[in-house]
Scaffold this motif. Structure first.
Motif, PDB file in Angstrom:
ATOM      1  N   GLY A   1      10.528   4.965   3.590  1.00 62.96           N
ATOM      2  CA  GLY A   1      11.372   3.935   2.973  1.00 62.96           C
ATOM      3  C   GLY A   1      12.103   4.299   1.912  1.00 62.96           C
ATOM      4  O   GLY A   1      11.717   4.955   1.070  1.00 62.96           O
ATOM      5  N   GLN A   2      13.291   3.928   1.683  1.00 63.82           N
ATOM      6  CA  GLN A   2      14.354   4.236   0.616  1.00 63.82           C
ATOM      7  C   GLN A   2      13.802   4.032  -0.801  1.00 63.82           C
ATOM      8  O   GLN A   2      13.643   4.650  -1.643  1.00 63.82           O
TER       9      GLN A   2
ATOM     10  N   PHE B   1       8.885   7.141  -6.050  1.00 62.40           N
ATOM     11  CA  PHE B   1       8.392   8.432  -6.379  1.00 62.40           C
ATOM     12  C   PHE B   1       9.051   9.296  -7.272  1.00 62.40           C
ATOM     13  O   PHE B   1       8.525   9.876  -8.296  1.00 62.40           O
ATOM     14  N   VAL B   2      10.395   9.265  -6.868  1.00 60.25           N
ATOM     15  CA  VAL B   2      11.044  10.238  -7.984  1.00 60.25           C
ATOM     16  C   VAL B   2      11.225   9.757  -9.298  1.00 60.25           C
ATOM     17  O   VAL B   2      11.041  10.260 -10.271  1.00 60.25           O
TER      18      VAL B   2
ATOM     19  N   VAL C   1       0.622  -1.191   0.041  1.00 60.08           N
ATOM     20  CA  VAL C   1       0.032  -0.129   0.005  1.00 60.08           C
ATOM     21  C   VAL C   1       0.648   1.143   0.160  1.00 60.08           C
ATOM     22  O   VAL C   1       0.551   2.195  -0.898  1.00 60.08           O
ATOM     23  N   LYS C   2       1.949   1.032   0.675  1.00 59.53           N
ATOM     24  CA  LYS C   2       2.788   2.417   0.898  1.00 59.53           C
ATOM     25  C   LYS C   2       3.502   2.696  -0.371  1.00 59.53           C
ATOM     26  O   LYS C   2       3.584   3.730  -0.953  1.00 59.53           O
ATOM     27  N   PHE C   3       3.877   1.486  -1.170  1.00 60.97           N
ATOM     28  CA  PHE C   3       4.476   1.483  -2.554  1.00 60.97           C
ATOM     29  C   PHE C   3       3.766   1.863  -3.526  1.00 60.97           C
ATOM     30  O   PHE C   3       3.993   3.047  -4.314  1.00 60.97           O
ATOM     31  N   LEU C   4       2.364   1.577  -3.470  1.00 63.88           N
ATOM     32  CA  LEU C   4       1.439   2.035  -4.613  1.00 63.88           C
ATOM     33  C   LEU C   4       0.886   3.596  -4.223  1.00 63.88           C
ATOM     34  O   LEU C   4       0.916   4.420  -5.283  1.00 63.88           O
ATOM     35  N   SER C   5       1.138   4.019  -2.994  1.00 65.84           N
ATOM     36  CA  SER C   5       0.641   5.520  -2.666  1.00 65.84           C
ATOM     37  C   SER C   5       2.101   6.194  -3.198  1.00 65.84           C
ATOM     38  O   SER C   5       1.671   7.327  -3.943  1.00 65.84           O
ATOM     39  N   SER C   6       3.208   6.006  -3.141  1.00 66.69           N
ATOM     40  CA  SER C   6       4.291   6.674  -3.557  1.00 66.69           C
ATOM     41  C   SER C   6       4.331   6.672  -5.303  1.00 66.69           C
ATOM     42  O   SER C   6       4.534   7.771  -5.950  1.00 66.69           O
ATOM     43  N   CYS C   7       3.779   5.481  -5.687  1.00 64.78           N
ATOM     44  CA  CYS C   7       3.666   5.520  -7.094  1.00 64.78           C
ATOM     45  C   CYS C   7       2.686   6.543  -7.835  1.00 64.78           C
ATOM     46  O   CYS C   7       2.842   7.354  -8.547  1.00 64.78           O
TER      47      CYS C   7
END
Length: 109
Positions: A87-88, A94-95, A26-32
């Motif tokens: 998280g790194q 995100f970038v 969920v955190k990964f998809l949020s950053s995407c």
């Protein structure tokens, strides 16, 4: 009699491990999605990172209230600090997505 290692192994419940893995997803998809939004909106410099920070805090708030029911230390080993930590990998994602969408949408500006 069980040893200390066997007792520690019994504390690991596979359903909880799978649920914690889904939290990182969920955190990964949020950053995407935040990176895509920052790129499409054409945000530059600190405004893009401010959107990432807002996205991380919003995701933390949602996980804290919905999944952890207000007590993250009961469900996640690091507690609230582990939830807030982006998280790194998520920062790099995100970038990457931010620059990708910025380049696609604003290529001829």
């Amino acid at each position: 009699m069980s040893t200390a290692a066997e007792a520690a192994a019994q504390l690991i419940y596979p359903a909880n491990v799978q649920a914690n893995t889904s939290l990182t997803t969920v955190k990964f998809l949020s950053s995407c999605f935040a990176g895509a939004a920052a790129g499409i909106l054409g945000l530059e410099n600190w405004l893009g990172f401010a959107l990432f920070l807002a996205s991380t805090l919003f995701t933390t708030f949602c996980i804290h209230t919905i999944n952890c029911r207000g007590t993250p230390a009961k469900f996640i080993q690091g507690g609230i600090t582990e939830l807030v930590n982006p998280g790194q990998d998520n920062v790099f994602t995100f970038v990457l997505v931010w620059t990708l969408f910025y380049g696609i949408v604003h290529v001829y500006d």
